[in-house]
Motif scaffolding. Structure first.
Motif, PDB file in Angstrom:
ATOM      1  N   ASP A  24       5.021 -11.971   1.852  1.00  0.00           N
ATOM      2  CA  ASP A  24       5.581 -13.029   1.008  1.00  0.00           C
ATOM      3  C   ASP A  24       4.786 -13.106  -0.296  1.00  0.00           C
ATOM      4  O   ASP A  24       3.564 -13.276  -0.263  1.00  0.00           O
ATOM      5  CB  ASP A  24       5.517 -14.365   1.746  1.00  0.00           C
ATOM      6  CG  ASP A  24       6.197 -15.503   1.014  1.00  0.00           C
ATOM      7  OD1 ASP A  24       6.551 -15.346  -0.179  1.00  0.00           O
ATOM      8  OD2 ASP A  24       6.374 -16.561   1.624  1.00  0.00           O
ATOM      9  N   PRO A  25       5.425 -12.999  -1.449  1.00  0.00           N
ATOM     10  CA  PRO A  25       4.680 -13.032  -2.712  1.00  0.00           C
ATOM     11  C   PRO A  25       4.080 -14.403  -3.043  1.00  0.00           C
ATOM     12  O   PRO A  25       3.178 -14.499  -3.870  1.00  0.00           O
ATOM     13  CB  PRO A  25       5.724 -12.622  -3.755  1.00  0.00           C
ATOM     14  CG  PRO A  25       7.034 -12.937  -3.141  1.00  0.00           C
ATOM     15  CD  PRO A  25       6.858 -12.777  -1.661  1.00  0.00           C
ATOM     16  N   ARG A  26       4.566 -15.447  -2.377  1.00  0.00           N
ATOM     17  CA  ARG A  26       4.010 -16.783  -2.641  1.00  0.00           C
ATOM     18  C   ARG A  26       2.636 -16.891  -1.987  1.00  0.00           C
ATOM     19  O   ARG A  26       2.453 -16.567  -0.821  1.00  0.00           O
ATOM     20  CB  ARG A  26       4.932 -17.856  -2.057  1.00  0.00           C
ATOM     21  CG  ARG A  26       4.484 -19.282  -2.411  1.00  0.00           C
ATOM     22  CD  ARG A  26       5.344 -20.320  -1.720  1.00  0.00           C
ATOM     23  NE  ARG A  26       5.097 -20.388  -0.293  1.00  0.00           N
ATOM     24  CZ  ARG A  26       4.044 -20.994   0.261  1.00  0.00           C
ATOM     25  NH1 ARG A  26       3.124 -21.571  -0.492  1.00  0.00           N
ATOM     26  NH2 ARG A  26       3.905 -21.016   1.563  1.00  0.00           N
ATOM     27  N   VAL A  27       1.669 -17.346  -2.752  1.00  0.00           N
ATOM     28  CA  VAL A  27       0.314 -17.527  -2.226  1.00  0.00           C
ATOM     29  C   VAL A  27       0.242 -18.866  -1.506  1.00  0.00           C
ATOM     30  O   VAL A  27       0.555 -19.914  -2.082  1.00  0.00           O
ATOM     31  CB  VAL A  27      -0.734 -17.457  -3.361  1.00  0.00           C
ATOM     32  CG1 VAL A  27      -2.130 -17.722  -2.823  1.00  0.00           C
ATOM     33  CG2 VAL A  27      -0.662 -16.100  -4.063  1.00  0.00           C
ATOM     34  N   ASP A  53      -4.959 -12.301   8.434  1.00  0.00           N
ATOM     35  CA  ASP A  53      -3.624 -12.219   7.849  1.00  0.00           C
ATOM     36  C   ASP A  53      -2.632 -11.952   8.981  1.00  0.00           C
ATOM     37  O   ASP A  53      -3.011 -11.445  10.034  1.00  0.00           O
ATOM     38  CB  ASP A  53      -3.572 -11.082   6.832  1.00  0.00           C
ATOM     39  CG  ASP A  53      -4.782 -11.109   5.900  1.00  0.00           C
ATOM     40  OD1 ASP A  53      -5.126 -12.205   5.452  1.00  0.00           O
ATOM     41  OD2 ASP A  53      -5.370 -10.049   5.670  1.00  0.00           O
ATOM     42  N   ASP A  54      -1.363 -12.251   8.766  1.00  0.00           N
ATOM     43  CA  ASP A  54      -0.366 -12.027   9.812  1.00  0.00           C
ATOM     44  C   ASP A  54      -0.342 -10.578  10.286  1.00  0.00           C
ATOM     45  O   ASP A  54      -0.213 -10.319  11.460  1.00  0.00           O
ATOM     46  CB  ASP A  54       1.031 -12.440   9.343  1.00  0.00           C
ATOM     47  CG  ASP A  54       1.205 -13.950   9.330  1.00  0.00           C
ATOM     48  OD1 ASP A  54       0.366 -14.661   9.911  1.00  0.00           O
ATOM     49  OD2 ASP A  54       2.183 -14.403   8.736  1.00  0.00           O
ATOM     50  N   CYS A  55      -0.426  -9.637   9.366  1.00  0.00           N
ATOM     51  CA  CYS A  55      -0.425  -8.237   9.794  1.00  0.00           C
ATOM     52  C   CYS A  55      -1.294  -7.367   8.912  1.00  0.00           C
ATOM     53  O   CYS A  55      -1.317  -6.158   9.062  1.00  0.00           O
ATOM     54  CB  CYS A  55       0.999  -7.690   9.864  1.00  0.00           C
ATOM     55  SG  CYS A  55       1.820  -7.636   8.280  1.00  0.00           S
ATOM     56  N   GLY A  56      -2.004  -7.931   7.989  1.00  0.00           N
ATOM     57  CA  GLY A  56      -2.910  -7.170   7.139  1.00  0.00           C
ATOM     58  C   GLY A  56      -2.232  -6.636   5.887  1.00  0.00           C
ATOM     59  O   GLY A  56      -1.013  -6.576   5.788  1.00  0.00           O
ATOM     60  N   PHE A  57      -3.045  -6.251   4.958  1.00  0.00           N
ATOM     61  CA  PHE A  57      -2.563  -5.670   3.709  1.00  0.00           C
ATOM     62  C   PHE A  57      -2.673  -4.158   3.836  1.00  0.00           C
ATOM     63  O   PHE A  57      -3.716  -3.629   4.203  1.00  0.00           O
ATOM     64  CB  PHE A  57      -3.381  -6.173   2.518  1.00  0.00           C
ATOM     65  CG  PHE A  57      -3.244  -7.641   2.296  1.00  0.00           C
ATOM     66  CD1 PHE A  57      -2.107  -8.152   1.664  1.00  0.00           C
ATOM     67  CD2 PHE A  57      -4.202  -8.534   2.726  1.00  0.00           C
ATOM     68  CE1 PHE A  57      -1.961  -9.514   1.457  1.00  0.00           C
ATOM     69  CE2 PHE A  57      -4.068  -9.889   2.529  1.00  0.00           C
ATOM     70  CZ  PHE A  57      -2.932 -10.381   1.891  1.00  0.00           C
ATOM     71  N   ALA A  58      -1.589  -3.457   3.561  1.00  0.00           N
ATOM     72  CA  ALA A  58      -1.571  -2.004   3.706  1.00  0.00           C
ATOM     73  C   ALA A  58      -2.563  -1.359   2.734  1.00  0.00           C
ATOM     74  O   ALA A  58      -2.569  -1.689   1.553  1.00  0.00           O
ATOM     75  CB  ALA A  58      -0.167  -1.469   3.474  1.00  0.00           C
ATOM     76  N   GLU A  69      -3.766  -8.441  -7.078  1.00  0.00           N
ATOM     77  CA  GLU A  69      -4.102  -9.813  -7.481  1.00  0.00           C
ATOM     78  C   GLU A  69      -3.592 -10.823  -6.454  1.00  0.00           C
ATOM     79  O   GLU A  69      -4.303 -11.759  -6.079  1.00  0.00           O
ATOM     80  CB  GLU A  69      -3.519 -10.105  -8.860  1.00  0.00           C
ATOM     81  CG  GLU A  69      -3.874 -11.477  -9.387  1.00  0.00           C
ATOM     82  CD  GLU A  69      -3.319 -11.710 -10.779  1.00  0.00           C
ATOM     83  OE1 GLU A  69      -2.720 -12.784 -10.985  1.00  0.00           O
ATOM     84  OE2 GLU A  69      -3.487 -10.830 -11.631  1.00  0.00           O
ATOM     85  N   THR A  70      -2.356 -10.640  -6.007  1.00  0.00           N
ATOM     86  CA  THR A  70      -1.786 -11.547  -5.002  1.00  0.00           C
ATOM     87  C   THR A  70      -2.539 -11.430  -3.683  1.00  0.00           C
ATOM     88  O   THR A  70      -2.835 -12.436  -3.037  1.00  0.00           O
ATOM     89  CB  THR A  70      -0.286 -11.253  -4.800  1.00  0.00           C
ATOM     90  OG1 THR A  70       0.387 -11.419  -6.052  1.00  0.00           O
ATOM     91  CG2 THR A  70       0.334 -12.176  -3.763  1.00  0.00           C
ATOM     92  N   ALA A  71      -2.863 -10.204  -3.273  1.00  0.00           N
ATOM     93  CA  ALA A  71      -3.599 -10.004  -2.023  1.00  0.00           C
ATOM     94  C   ALA A  71      -4.931 -10.751  -2.051  1.00  0.00           C
ATOM     95  O   ALA A  71      -5.275 -11.464  -1.103  1.00  0.00           O
ATOM     96  CB  ALA A  71      -3.821  -8.517  -1.776  1.00  0.00           C
TER      97      ALA A  71
END
Length: 91
Positions: A24-27, A53-58, A69-71
């Protein structure tokens, strides 16, 4: 889901609960994270509860679903919200 975790957790297990959605792009706000942690604390003992995080950042360079930046903003929200929850719980 949290009720099921409480029923099936084994002694010594640490449970990490996903509190942000990396797709989701919303922070999320720290307050939203805090509330999710406080809800999880109703089911999981504090000394065994962690956040993630729900499933991590790839980690792949071809994944453009979440920009850097969002991550990092989401990670900051997770850290701040978890700290708010810890203070609210006296931990």
């Amino acid at each position: 889901m949290l009720r099921l975790i409480r029923q099936h957790v084994k002694p010594g297990q640490r449970i990490f609960v996903g509190v942000i959605d990396p797709i989701d792009p919303r922070v999320e706000t720290p307050e939203e994270v805090r509330d999710r942690v406080l809800e999880a604390a109703e089911y999981i003992p504090l000394d065994r509860l962690g956040t993630t995080d729900d499933c991590g950042f790839a980690p792949f360079s071809d994944d453009t679903s979440t920009d850097r930046e969002t991550a990092f903003a989401k990670i900051r929200a997770r850290v701040a919200g978890t700290a708010q929850a810890a203070r609210a719980l006296g931990a």
